[in-house]
Design a protein around this motif. Structure first.
Motif, PDB file in Angstrom:
ATOM      1  N   LEU A 198     -19.908  21.717  51.835  1.00 25.06           N
ATOM      2  CA  LEU A 198     -19.195  22.975  52.076  1.00 25.06           C
ATOM      3  C   LEU A 198     -18.359  23.362  50.863  1.00 25.06           C
ATOM      4  CD1 LEU A 198     -18.089  22.371  55.767  1.00 25.06           C
ATOM      5  CD2 LEU A 198     -19.498  24.295  54.998  1.00 25.06           C
ATOM      6  N   HIS A 199     -17.764  22.365  50.241  1.00 28.37           N
ATOM      7  CA  HIS A 199     -16.931  22.652  49.077  1.00 28.37           C
ATOM      8  C   HIS A 199     -17.755  22.857  47.811  1.00 28.37           C
ATOM      9  CE1 HIS A 199     -13.645  22.453  46.182  1.00 28.37           C
ATOM     10  NE2 HIS A 199     -14.475  21.732  45.462  1.00 28.37           N
ATOM     11  N   ARG A 253     -14.498  25.719  54.442  1.00 32.33           N
ATOM     12  CA  ARG A 253     -15.085  26.190  53.182  1.00 32.33           C
ATOM     13  C   ARG A 253     -14.167  27.186  52.493  1.00 32.33           C
ATOM     14  NH1 ARG A 253     -21.222  27.878  52.700  1.00 32.33           N
ATOM     15  NH2 ARG A 253     -21.310  25.972  51.442  1.00 32.33           N
TER      16      ARG A 253
END
Length: 319
Positions: free
Chosen positions: A269-270, A307
Motif C-alpha cells: 500500500l505504501h 495508503r
C-alpha cells in the motif's frame, strides 16, 4: 472475463493483440473495456483468425507479460497452487464464471461453470486454456497436451507436445478441458519483492524462535493458501506439535498468518501503485471484505485510509 478486467489483465491482453493480423483494429482508440466489451473483442478475434488464436493469446499473456498479478500467478511452485490462485482470483473479482480443478499426477482437468447467468462463452474457455498452459510452462511443466472434453462426441486436441493445433475447429462452448504434461521440473524463484516496508507495519517483535521461524516461511509466499501441516512439514515437525508450541508461545497459526499478510499489505500500500484489490489478492485474502476486516483489526483503519496516510511519510519512497 471479469477476472481479467478487475485486475488489469485486459490491458496486457489487448497489448498482445499487436502481433496479430488486424488485432489492433478490434479495439478503436478510446474504447472503455468492460468484461462484456472484452468478450465481444475476443469473439471478433475468433471470427477473423479462428479459435486457435485465442489459445495462443492466452498462452502469450501468461508467459510474456509482467503485470503484478501475473507475477503472483507465476510464483507458484506446483500446478496445484496455480489452480488454487486462479480459483481465488475468480472469487475475488466476483466473476460469474467459476472453474473447478482436479489435479492428479501429471494432469489438470478444468470444468467451467457459473454462479449466475449463462455459461461462459467458448472464447473465454479457449483463452483460459491457453492462459493455464502458459502458467504451467512458466512453473516447469514440459511437453504439454491440451484437450477439450465435450459432453458428446470425441475429444478435441488443442495442443500436442507444446504445439497449438492451428486447424482447431469444434462445436460447443468447451466447458471442460484437460491439460497433461510428461515432466515437471519446478522453476525456483524468490518471492517477488515490490516495495519498501513502511515502519508503521505491525511488528513481529521479539517473539519466540518458533514464531519467527514460522513467519519466515509464510513470508516466502504470502499469497499461498497455507495450512498448518504444510508449515509444520517445512519445519520438519508435525502439525500437532507445531500447534502445541504455538500455544506455549500464546499465539495461533491463523493469527500469525493474518499478521504476515497485513504486514505485506502495508508494504505494498505504501510502496506501490497496485490497487487495493490487487494487493488484497496478492496477500492471500479471499475478497476485499476479508482483507478490509483483517487489516482494520491490526491497523485500526481501512487499507485505503492507510495508503493516504502513508503517502509522503518521511524517508519512504513510493515506486
Amino acid at each position: 472475463m471479469q477476472e481479467f478486467v478487475s485486475f488489469g489483465l485486459h490491458v496486457a491482453l489487448i497489448r498482445q493483440l499487436a502481433w496479430l493480423p488486424r488485432g489492433y483494429d478490434l479495439v478503436p482508440a478510446g474504447t472503455v473495456v468492460t468484461s462484456a466489451k472484452l468478450r465481444s473483442i475476443m469473439l471478433a478475434l475468433e471470427k477473423v483468425n479462428g479459435p486457435a488464436v485465442l489459445v495462443r493469446l492466452g498462452r502469450h499473456l501468461a508467459a510474456k507479460e509482467q503485470e503484478p498479478i501475473l507475477t503472483m500467478l507465476r510464483h507458484s511452485a506446483t500446478p496445484e497452487m496455480i489452480a488454487d490462485r486462479w480459483r481465488r482470483l475468480e472469487g475475488y473479482s466476483h466473476a460469474r464464471a467459476r472453474s473447478e480443478f482436479t489435479v492428479t499426477g501429471k494432469s489438470m482437468t478444468i470444468h467451467r461453470g457459473v454462479v449466475r447467468g449463462q455459461p461462459p462463452a467458448r472464447v473465454e474457455n479457449l483463452l483460459l486454456q491457453g492462459f493455464l498452459i502458459g502458467l504451467l510452462e512458466a512453473v516447469g511443466a514440459e511437453n504439454i497436451d491440451g484437450t477439450i472434453l465435450p459432453s458428446h462426441g470425441p475429444s478435441v486436441r488443442v495442443v500436442r507436445k507444446d504445439r497449438i493445433n492451428n486447424k482447431l475447429d469444434f462445436a460447443g462452448r468447451g466447458l471442460r478441458f484437460r491439460i497433461n504434461w510428461t515432466s515437471f521440473e519446478p522453476v525456483s524463484s524468490s518471492y517477488p519483492f515490490l516495495a519498501n516496508m513502511p515502519g508503521t507495519a505491525p511488528p513481529i517483535g521479539a517473539q519466540r524462535p518458533i514464531v519467527q521461524q514460522l513467519c519466515t516461511i509464510l513470508e516466502q509466499d504470502v499469497g499461498r493458501s497455507w495450512t498448518i501441516d504444510e508449515v509444520a512439514n517445512a519445519l520438519e515437525t508435525s502439525g500437532r506439535t507445531l500447534q502445541r508450541r504455538l500455544q506455549q508461545a500464546n499465539t495461533r497459526f491463523s493469527d500469525l498468518l493474518r499478521l504476515v499478510r497485513v504486514r505485506e499489505a502495508c508494504r505494498l500500500l505504501h510502496g506501490t501503485g497496485l490497487s487495493v484489490g490487487e494487493i488484497g489478492f496478492w496477500c492471500g485474502f479471499t475478497d476485499n471484505a476479508h482483507f478490509s476486516r483483517d487489516f482494520r483489526r491490526l491497523i485500526s483503519m481501512p487499507p485505503s485510509v492507510y495508503r493516504e496516510a502513508s503517502i509522503g511519510h518521511a524517508g519512504l519512497t513510493r515506486v
